[in-house]
Write a protein that holds these residues in place. Structure first.
Motif, PDB file in Angstrom:
ATOM      1  N   GLY A  42       0.767  -1.076  -0.014  1.00  0.00           N
ATOM      2  CA  GLY A  42       0.092   0.031   0.013  1.00  0.00           C
ATOM      3  C   GLY A  42       0.870   1.235  -0.236  1.00  0.00           C
ATOM      4  N   LYS A  43       2.096   1.130  -0.117  1.00  0.00           N
ATOM      5  CA  LYS A  43       2.897   2.268  -0.093  1.00  0.00           C
ATOM      6  C   LYS A  43       3.884   2.575  -1.379  1.00  0.00           C
ATOM      7  CE  LYS A  43       3.548   2.714   4.932  1.00  0.00           C
ATOM      8  NZ  LYS A  43       4.421   2.644   6.140  1.00  0.00           N
ATOM      9  N   GLU A  44       4.427   3.447  -1.775  1.00  0.00           N
ATOM     10  CA  GLU A  44       5.339   3.888  -2.778  1.00  0.00           C
ATOM     11  C   GLU A  44       6.504   3.275  -2.506  1.00  0.00           C
ATOM     12  OE1 GLU A  44       3.206   7.870  -4.523  1.00  0.00           O
ATOM     13  OE2 GLU A  44       5.208   7.875  -4.111  1.00  0.00           O
ATOM     14  N   ARG A  45       7.332   2.847  -3.622  1.00  0.00           N
ATOM     15  CA  ARG A  45       8.466   2.413  -3.658  1.00  0.00           C
ATOM     16  C   ARG A  45       9.455   3.794  -3.155  1.00  0.00           C
ATOM     17  NH1 ARG A  45      10.675  -1.561  -8.514  1.00  0.00           N
ATOM     18  NH2 ARG A  45       8.708  -2.101  -7.893  1.00  0.00           N
ATOM     19  N   GLU A  46      10.371   3.161  -2.230  1.00  0.00           N
ATOM     20  CA  GLU A  46      11.460   4.301  -1.668  1.00  0.00           C
ATOM     21  C   GLU A  46      12.892   3.732  -1.683  1.00  0.00           C
ATOM     22  OE1 GLU A  46      10.421   5.007   2.347  1.00  0.00           O
ATOM     23  OE2 GLU A  46      10.775   2.945   2.964  1.00  0.00           O
ATOM     24  N   LEU A  47      13.728   4.622  -1.690  1.00  0.00           N
ATOM     25  CA  LEU A  47      15.070   4.376  -1.939  1.00  0.00           C
ATOM     26  C   LEU A  47      15.527   4.329  -0.550  1.00  0.00           C
ATOM     27  CD1 LEU A  47      17.542   4.382  -3.443  1.00  0.00           C
ATOM     28  CD2 LEU A  47      18.021   6.683  -3.338  1.00  0.00           C
ATOM     29  N   ALA A  48      16.022   3.163  -0.264  1.00  0.00           N
ATOM     30  CA  ALA A  48      16.765   2.840   1.073  1.00  0.00           C
ATOM     31  C   ALA A  48      17.967   2.789   1.032  1.00  0.00           C
ATOM     32  CB  ALA A  48      16.329   1.093   1.545  1.00  0.00           C
ATOM     33  N   ALA A  49      18.860   2.453   0.221  1.00  0.00           N
ATOM     34  CA  ALA A  49      20.324   2.658   0.027  1.00  0.00           C
ATOM     35  C   ALA A  49      20.866   2.599  -1.265  1.00  0.00           C
ATOM     36  CB  ALA A  49      20.998   1.408   0.855  1.00  0.00           C
ATOM     37  N   TYR A  50      21.806   3.646  -1.133  1.00  0.00           N
ATOM     38  CA  TYR A  50      22.715   3.823  -2.618  1.00  0.00           C
ATOM     39  C   TYR A  50      24.273   3.620  -2.180  1.00  0.00           C
ATOM     40  CZ  TYR A  50      25.041   6.890  -5.821  1.00  0.00           C
ATOM     41  OH  TYR A  50      25.791   7.515  -6.896  1.00  0.00           O
ATOM     42  N   ILE A  51      25.019   2.990  -3.252  1.00  0.00           N
ATOM     43  CA  ILE A  51      26.357   2.984  -3.273  1.00  0.00           C
ATOM     44  C   ILE A  51      26.651   3.450  -4.662  1.00  0.00           C
ATOM     45  CG2 ILE A  51      26.307   0.482  -3.740  1.00  0.00           C
ATOM     46  CD1 ILE A  51      28.851   0.572  -1.784  1.00  0.00           C
ATOM     47  N   SER A  52      27.848   4.466  -4.657  1.00  0.00           N
ATOM     48  CA  SER A  52      28.472   4.970  -5.975  1.00  0.00           C
ATOM     49  C   SER A  52      29.285   3.871  -6.482  1.00  0.00           C
ATOM     50  CB  SER A  52      28.782   6.407  -5.941  1.00  0.00           C
ATOM     51  OG  SER A  52      30.155   6.115  -5.247  1.00  0.00           O
ATOM     52  N   SER A  53      29.951   4.028  -7.722  1.00  0.00           N
ATOM     53  CA  SER A  53      31.015   2.896  -8.208  1.00  0.00           C
ATOM     54  C   SER A  53      32.246   3.155  -7.266  1.00  0.00           C
ATOM     55  CB  SER A  53      30.918   3.391  -9.645  1.00  0.00           C
ATOM     56  OG  SER A  53      31.635   4.733  -9.950  1.00  0.00           O
ATOM     57  N   GLY A  55      32.184   3.666  -4.027  1.00  0.00           N
ATOM     58  CA  GLY A  55      32.036   3.190  -2.746  1.00  0.00           C
ATOM     59  C   GLY A  55      31.298   4.169  -1.551  1.00  0.00           C
ATOM     60  N   THR A  56      30.870   5.339  -2.263  1.00  0.00           N
ATOM     61  CA  THR A  56      30.181   6.375  -1.371  1.00  0.00           C
ATOM     62  C   THR A  56      28.971   5.896  -1.224  1.00  0.00           C
ATOM     63  OG1 THR A  56      31.413   8.155  -2.435  1.00  0.00           O
ATOM     64  CG2 THR A  56      29.356   8.803  -1.342  1.00  0.00           C
ATOM     65  N   THR A  57      28.180   6.056   0.139  1.00  0.00           N
ATOM     66  CA  THR A  57      27.095   5.260   0.379  1.00  0.00           C
ATOM     67  C   THR A  57      25.942   6.487   0.851  1.00  0.00           C
ATOM     68  OG1 THR A  57      27.829   4.924   2.568  1.00  0.00           O
ATOM     69  CG2 THR A  57      27.973   3.273   1.035  1.00  0.00           C
ATOM     70  N   THR A  58      24.721   6.279   0.765  1.00  0.00           N
ATOM     71  CA  THR A  58      23.818   7.279   1.380  1.00  0.00           C
ATOM     72  C   THR A  58      22.542   6.474   1.703  1.00  0.00           C
ATOM     73  OG1 THR A  58      22.594   7.743  -0.629  1.00  0.00           O
ATOM     74  CG2 THR A  58      24.259   9.347  -0.041  1.00  0.00           C
ATOM     75  N   TYR A  59      21.840   6.596   2.851  1.00  0.00           N
ATOM     76  CA  TYR A  59      20.704   5.909   3.383  1.00  0.00           C
ATOM     77  C   TYR A  59      19.514   6.565   3.539  1.00  0.00           C
ATOM     78  CZ  TYR A  59      24.558   2.708   4.200  1.00  0.00           C
ATOM     79  OH  TYR A  59      25.634   1.770   4.122  1.00  0.00           O
ATOM     80  N   LEU A  60      18.313   5.984   3.648  1.00  0.00           N
ATOM     81  CA  LEU A  60      16.971   6.484   3.903  1.00  0.00           C
ATOM     82  C   LEU A  60      17.390   6.800   5.491  1.00  0.00           C
ATOM     83  CD1 LEU A  60      13.998   6.994   3.116  1.00  0.00           C
ATOM     84  CD2 LEU A  60      13.698   4.447   4.066  1.00  0.00           C
ATOM     85  N   ASP A  61      16.616   8.076   5.850  1.00  0.00           N
ATOM     86  CA  ASP A  61      16.908   8.073   7.350  1.00  0.00           C
ATOM     87  C   ASP A  61      16.357   7.161   8.417  1.00  0.00           C
ATOM     88  OD1 ASP A  61      16.160  11.806   7.218  1.00  0.00           O
ATOM     89  OD2 ASP A  61      18.063  10.585   6.973  1.00  0.00           O
ATOM     90  N   SER A  62      15.389   6.579   8.019  1.00  0.00           N
ATOM     91  CA  SER A  62      14.873   5.593   8.767  1.00  0.00           C
ATOM     92  C   SER A  62      15.498   4.225   9.033  1.00  0.00           C
ATOM     93  CB  SER A  62      13.403   5.107   8.459  1.00  0.00           C
ATOM     94  OG  SER A  62      13.423   4.724   7.469  1.00  0.00           O
ATOM     95  N   VAL A  63      16.600   4.113   8.123  1.00  0.00           N
ATOM     96  CA  VAL A  63      17.435   2.859   8.142  1.00  0.00           C
ATOM     97  C   VAL A  63      18.757   3.166   8.623  1.00  0.00           C
ATOM     98  CG1 VAL A  63      15.872   1.987   6.400  1.00  0.00           C
ATOM     99  CG2 VAL A  63      18.281   2.772   5.711  1.00  0.00           C
ATOM    100  N   LYS A  64      19.388   4.487   8.785  1.00  0.00           N
ATOM    101  CA  LYS A  64      20.680   4.773   9.007  1.00  0.00           C
ATOM    102  C   LYS A  64      20.973   4.263  10.379  1.00  0.00           C
ATOM    103  CE  LYS A  64      21.011   9.215   6.432  1.00  0.00           C
ATOM    104  NZ  LYS A  64      20.923  10.732   6.857  1.00  0.00           N
ATOM    105  N   GLY A  65      22.323   3.635  10.581  1.00  0.00           N
ATOM    106  CA  GLY A  65      22.698   3.005  11.455  1.00  0.00           C
ATOM    107  C   GLY A  65      22.361   1.539  11.742  1.00  0.00           C
ATOM    108  N   ARG A  66      21.443   1.062  11.072  1.00  0.00           N
ATOM    109  CA  ARG A  66      21.024  -0.424  11.048  1.00  0.00           C
ATOM    110  C   ARG A  66      21.194  -1.001   9.723  1.00  0.00           C
ATOM    111  NH1 ARG A  66      15.799  -1.197  11.289  1.00  0.00           N
ATOM    112  NH2 ARG A  66      15.143   0.533  10.195  1.00  0.00           N
ATOM    113  N   PHE A  67      21.320  -0.055   8.335  1.00  0.00           N
ATOM    114  CA  PHE A  67      21.376  -1.030   7.531  1.00  0.00           C
ATOM    115  C   PHE A  67      22.789  -0.529   6.783  1.00  0.00           C
ATOM    116  CE2 PHE A  67      16.856  -1.631   5.624  1.00  0.00           C
ATOM    117  CZ  PHE A  67      16.313  -2.170   6.750  1.00  0.00           C
ATOM    118  N   THR A  68      23.578  -1.521   5.964  1.00  0.00           N
ATOM    119  CA  THR A  68      24.969  -1.244   5.630  1.00  0.00           C
ATOM    120  C   THR A  68      24.721  -1.550   3.908  1.00  0.00           C
ATOM    121  OG1 THR A  68      26.038  -1.250   7.359  1.00  0.00           O
ATOM    122  CG2 THR A  68      27.301  -1.377   5.514  1.00  0.00           C
TER     123      THR A  68
END
Length: 115
Positions: A42-53, A55-68
């Protein structure tokens, strides 16, 4: 032929861990940025995590510190390590990359967090 194949989903109790894998073929993996999206019922697709070629990473705020998110260029595979899982992390998780401005998706893997 471009292929992204996810694996590693399943049922886990709150506080548990899972590691998702996305094996790719048909792309120059080492030069490709990779993403993990998720879509809950029932929800839209959201970006949870990103890694550049590089190795730079970014995360959805709600998963920061829990997902890698990590990558193994030798295996053309991107991973999502998920710790301290919560019921609200329940979703289908999709691997994604963009090639020539076109989104390429895997088939998705279900993650269910429930006691």
């Amino acid at each position: 032929q471009v292929q992204l194949v996810e694996s590693g989903g399943g049922l886990v109790q709150p506080g548990g861990s899972l590691r998702l894998s996305c094996k790719t073929s048909g792309i120059i993996f080492s030069a490709s940025a990779m993403r993990w999206y998720r879509q809950a019922p029932g929800k839209e697709r959201e970006l949870a995590a990103y890694i550049s070629s590089g190795g730079t990473t970014t995360y959805l705020d709600s998963v920061k510190g829990r997902f890698t998110i990590s990558r193994d260029n030798a295996k053309s595979t991107v991973y999502l390590h998920m710790n301290s899982l919560k019921p609200e992390d329940t979703a289908v998780y999709y691997c994604n990359t963009v090639i020539g401005q076109q989104n390429r998706w895997g088939q998705g893997t279900q993650v269910t967090v429930s006691s």
